[in-house]
Design an enzyme around this catalytic site. Structure first.
Site, mmCIF file in Angstrom:
data_model
loop_
_atom_site.group_PDB
_atom_site.id
_atom_site.type_symbol
_atom_site.label_atom_id
_atom_site.label_comp_id
_atom_site.label_asym_id
_atom_site.label_seq_id
_atom_site.Cartn_x
_atom_site.Cartn_y
_atom_site.Cartn_z
ATOM 1 N N LYS A 116 -7.285 -13.041 30.047
ATOM 2 C CA LYS A 116 -7.709 -14.099 30.350
ATOM 3 C C LYS A 116 -9.117 -14.228 30.717
ATOM 4 O O LYS A 116 -10.039 -15.211 30.342
ATOM 5 C CB LYS A 116 -6.728 -15.201 31.194
ATOM 6 C CG LYS A 116 -5.392 -14.810 30.962
ATOM 7 C CD LYS A 116 -5.159 -15.495 29.544
ATOM 8 C CE LYS A 116 -3.717 -15.551 29.222
ATOM 9 N NZ LYS A 116 -3.272 -15.868 27.923
ATOM 10 N N GLY A 164 2.306 -19.207 29.892
ATOM 11 C CA GLY A 164 3.445 -19.983 30.289
ATOM 12 C C GLY A 164 3.152 -20.660 31.714
ATOM 13 O O GLY A 164 4.137 -21.188 32.100
ATOM 14 N N PHE A 202 -11.135 -25.723 40.045
ATOM 15 C CA PHE A 202 -9.696 -26.356 39.786
ATOM 16 C C PHE A 202 -10.040 -27.793 39.702
ATOM 17 O O PHE A 202 -10.747 -28.226 40.516
ATOM 18 C CB PHE A 202 -8.514 -26.214 40.783
ATOM 19 C CG PHE A 202 -7.405 -27.215 40.357
ATOM 20 C CD1 PHE A 202 -6.665 -26.811 39.326
ATOM 21 C CD2 PHE A 202 -7.002 -28.082 41.271
ATOM 22 C CE1 PHE A 202 -5.369 -27.459 39.035
ATOM 23 C CE2 PHE A 202 -5.902 -28.806 41.105
ATOM 24 C CZ PHE A 202 -5.176 -28.629 40.015
ATOM 25 N N HIS A 235 2.325 -26.451 36.219
ATOM 26 C CA HIS A 235 1.804 -25.884 34.853
ATOM 27 C C HIS A 235 2.775 -25.691 33.899
ATOM 28 O O HIS A 235 2.289 -24.969 32.795
ATOM 29 C CB HIS A 235 1.150 -24.751 35.245
ATOM 30 C CG HIS A 235 0.268 -24.830 36.346
ATOM 31 N ND1 HIS A 235 -1.028 -25.586 36.544
ATOM 32 C CD2 HIS A 235 0.308 -24.124 37.858
ATOM 33 C CE1 HIS A 235 -1.480 -25.680 37.801
ATOM 34 N NE2 HIS A 235 -0.604 -24.885 38.511
ATOM 35 N N GLU A 275 -6.723 -23.684 24.273
ATOM 36 C CA GLU A 275 -6.529 -24.669 25.330
ATOM 37 C C GLU A 275 -7.830 -25.044 26.147
ATOM 38 O O GLU A 275 -8.379 -23.961 26.436
ATOM 39 C CB GLU A 275 -5.326 -24.181 26.442
ATOM 40 C CG GLU A 275 -4.136 -23.613 25.704
ATOM 41 C CD GLU A 275 -2.835 -23.645 26.527
ATOM 42 O OE1 GLU A 275 -3.040 -24.051 27.577
ATOM 43 O OE2 GLU A 275 -1.793 -23.267 26.045
ATOM 44 N N GLU A 287 -7.972 -20.889 27.837
ATOM 45 C CA GLU A 287 -7.427 -19.685 27.145
ATOM 46 C C GLU A 287 -7.058 -19.731 25.712
ATOM 47 O O GLU A 287 -7.142 -20.890 25.075
ATOM 48 C CB GLU A 287 -6.363 -19.365 28.025
ATOM 49 C CG GLU A 287 -4.936 -19.959 28.004
ATOM 50 C CD GLU A 287 -3.733 -19.609 28.921
ATOM 51 O OE1 GLU A 287 -4.308 -19.089 29.796
ATOM 52 O OE2 GLU A 287 -2.742 -20.098 28.574
ATOM 53 N N ARG A 291 -0.055 -16.734 19.471
ATOM 54 C CA ARG A 291 1.315 -16.827 19.043
ATOM 55 C C ARG A 291 1.285 -18.141 18.643
ATOM 56 O O ARG A 291 0.783 -19.028 18.813
ATOM 57 C CB ARG A 291 2.238 -16.466 20.121
ATOM 58 C CG ARG A 291 1.804 -17.129 21.288
ATOM 59 C CD ARG A 291 3.142 -16.933 22.385
ATOM 60 N NE ARG A 291 2.547 -17.248 23.384
ATOM 61 C CZ ARG A 291 2.663 -18.838 23.882
ATOM 62 N NH1 ARG A 291 3.022 -19.499 23.081
ATOM 63 N NH2 ARG A 291 2.314 -19.071 25.233
ATOM 64 N N VAL A 294 5.302 -23.259 21.588
ATOM 65 C CA VAL A 294 6.566 -23.982 21.952
ATOM 66 C C VAL A 294 6.548 -25.598 21.231
ATOM 67 O O VAL A 294 7.344 -25.978 20.373
ATOM 68 C CB VAL A 294 6.947 -24.284 23.191
ATOM 69 C CG1 VAL A 294 8.203 -25.073 23.340
ATOM 70 C CG2 VAL A 294 7.270 -22.966 24.133
#
Length: 445
Positions: A116, A164, A202, A235, A275, A287, A291, A294
């Site tokens: 990352k 995730g 953040f 998250h 993202e 990031e 893949r 979901v």
């Protein structure tokens, strides 16, 4: 075209991949643990191989067992789904070494983007905006504190190999950083086998927006719009929708163009997700997920593009057929997890005595559950994904609430997130597209 695919995964995503393969005339091989012998995909696939006991490290993460199953069944390719080995460049390399096509990016590309901190640097060179952060993983707590002081608080500590939503800590007070650093390193080492972490500014009240991209081996790339994933718990996403509401068309267009530019700059192939954090009209790269996501069904609902089919076609060396894909209507996905929100979202394993998914117009349910199926504590708690489409967002919200009201799930000790999700859909901030990643925390402190 690939003629046979081993699906190196379980649950709803394994069944979803198998269904597209069936439509494409591709033979499927499902691998499963002993706990999943009676799973929906094991019943659906053309062939099933038991590869180990319930613990994932001895089955779904056991690379030699998966490769042996592929060799025994004559599989030509491996589709990794999401989670497990889906973003493991070593697994992709082992597949290639054994003559198997890996349905995903090339191992070297995946390795560069799976780090990352390294991905931040690559995208910054490609011209994508990034949040202030550490350029290299700090080796110890002292170096981490120096980096945080330079970045400015609050900071978020993230696992370099993370994904995730796991392996993250938010730090507001400099005195808390050493402990957060040590905890994050330990968590990253335990979950990902890689204890490296990095720091990033953040953003307190931001939107989490992602862009779906498709790229082939011939230098073509296209985006399929933006998804909003701001409804999260620690998250972890719970509600996703497209188009991303409440953003100006100009911001969305710039974000989508940046994602395609970044993907092509690093030679990405297949389906990937960029993202971003969005703060007002500004957006910042977080990031890349190398893949299928979901939440990919919401994109499929508004574009009519089967993303798994495109993954397989790209892996077969076929150029993309899609270009400048228009979005039609609005789609929302709710993740139905076997968790009890009243007990801190604790998992609720058990045997389902009732499972009645919703139906009706423009309603899709991706699930591997059925009456009699036992939810074990060995794996992720995702039970089903309820997805709806409507001509506009307001109608989609109403349709989703109706669909969730029809859902019936019961069994000894089993609880789901469905009631909580209906509360989210009714919240005025969500309805008005004024929500951000703090919505659930505000609703259920």
């Amino acid at each position: 075209m690939i003629g046979s695919i081993l699906i190196a995964n379980r649950g709803e995503i394994a069944l979803r991949v198998a269904r597209t393969c069936r439509e494409m005339g591709i033979r499927t091989i499902a691998v499963c643990s002993t706990a999943d012998r009676d799973s929906a995909v094991a019943r659906f696939a053309d062939e099933t191989v038991v590869i180990g006991p319930a613990p994932a490290r001895r089955s779904y993460l056991n690379i030699p067992s998966i490769i042996e199953a592929a060799a025994r069944t004559g599989a030509q390719a491996v589709h990794p789904g999401y989670g497990f080995l889906s973003e493991d460049p070593d697994f992709a390399e082992v597949c290639a070494a054994n003559g198997l096509t890996f349905v995903g990016p090339r191992p070297q590309v995946m390795a560069g983007l799976g780090d990352k901190a390294g991905a931040r640097a690559l995208m910054e060179r490609a011209g994508l905006p990034v949040l202030p952060g550490s350029r290299v993983p700090p080796p110890n707590a002292t170096a981490a504190k120096e980096a945080a002081d330079a970045i400015g608080y609050p900071v978020i500590v993230k696992a370099v190999a993370g994904g995730g939503g796991r392996g993250m800590r938010v730090v507001y007070d400099p005195r808390d950083l050493p402990r957060a650093f040590r905890e994050c390193v330990a968590s990253a080492r335990a979950v990902f086998g890689d204890g490296r972490v990095y720091l990033e500014r953040f953003v307190e009240s931001a939107r989490h927006v992602e862009v779906q991209v498709l790229c082939d081996e011939h230098g073509n790339g296209v985006h399929l719009g933006a998804r909003d994933c701001s409804v999260q718990r620690r998250h972890q996403k719970l509600v996703e929708e497209t188009p991303a509401p409440g953003l100006s068309p100009g911001t969305v267009e710039r974000m989508c163009e940046a994602a395609v530019r970044g993907a092509l700059a690093v030679g990405f192939t297949g389906a990937g997700t960029f993202e971003f954090l969005v703060d007002g009209e500004e957006f910042f790269f977080i990031e890349i997920n190398c893949r299928i996501q979901v939440e990919h069904p919401v994109t499929e609902m508004v574009t009519g593009v089967d993303l798994v089919r495109e993954q397989i076609r790209v892996a077969s060396g076929i150029p993309l057929e899609v270009d400048a894909v228009p979005l039609d209507g609005a789609s929302i996905e709710c993740r139905i997890n076997a968790e009890d929100p009243r007990r801190g979202f604790a998992p609720t394993p058990g045997t389902l005595t009732e499972f009645h998914p919703p139906g009706g117009p423009f309603t899709r349910v991706d699930t591997h559950a059925y009456p009699g199926w036992t939810i074990t504590p060995d794996y992720d708690s995702l039970l089903a994904k309820v997805v709806v489409w409507a001509p506009d967002r307001r109608a989609a919200i109403a349709r989703m609430d109706r669909a969730l009201s029809e859902l019936r799930v019961s069994g000894p000790g089993v609880r789901t997130t469905a009631p909580l999700l209906r509360e989210v859909l009714a919240d005025s901030r969500f309805v008005g597209a004024k929500h951000d990643t703090s919505l659930l925390q505000d609703m259920f402190p």
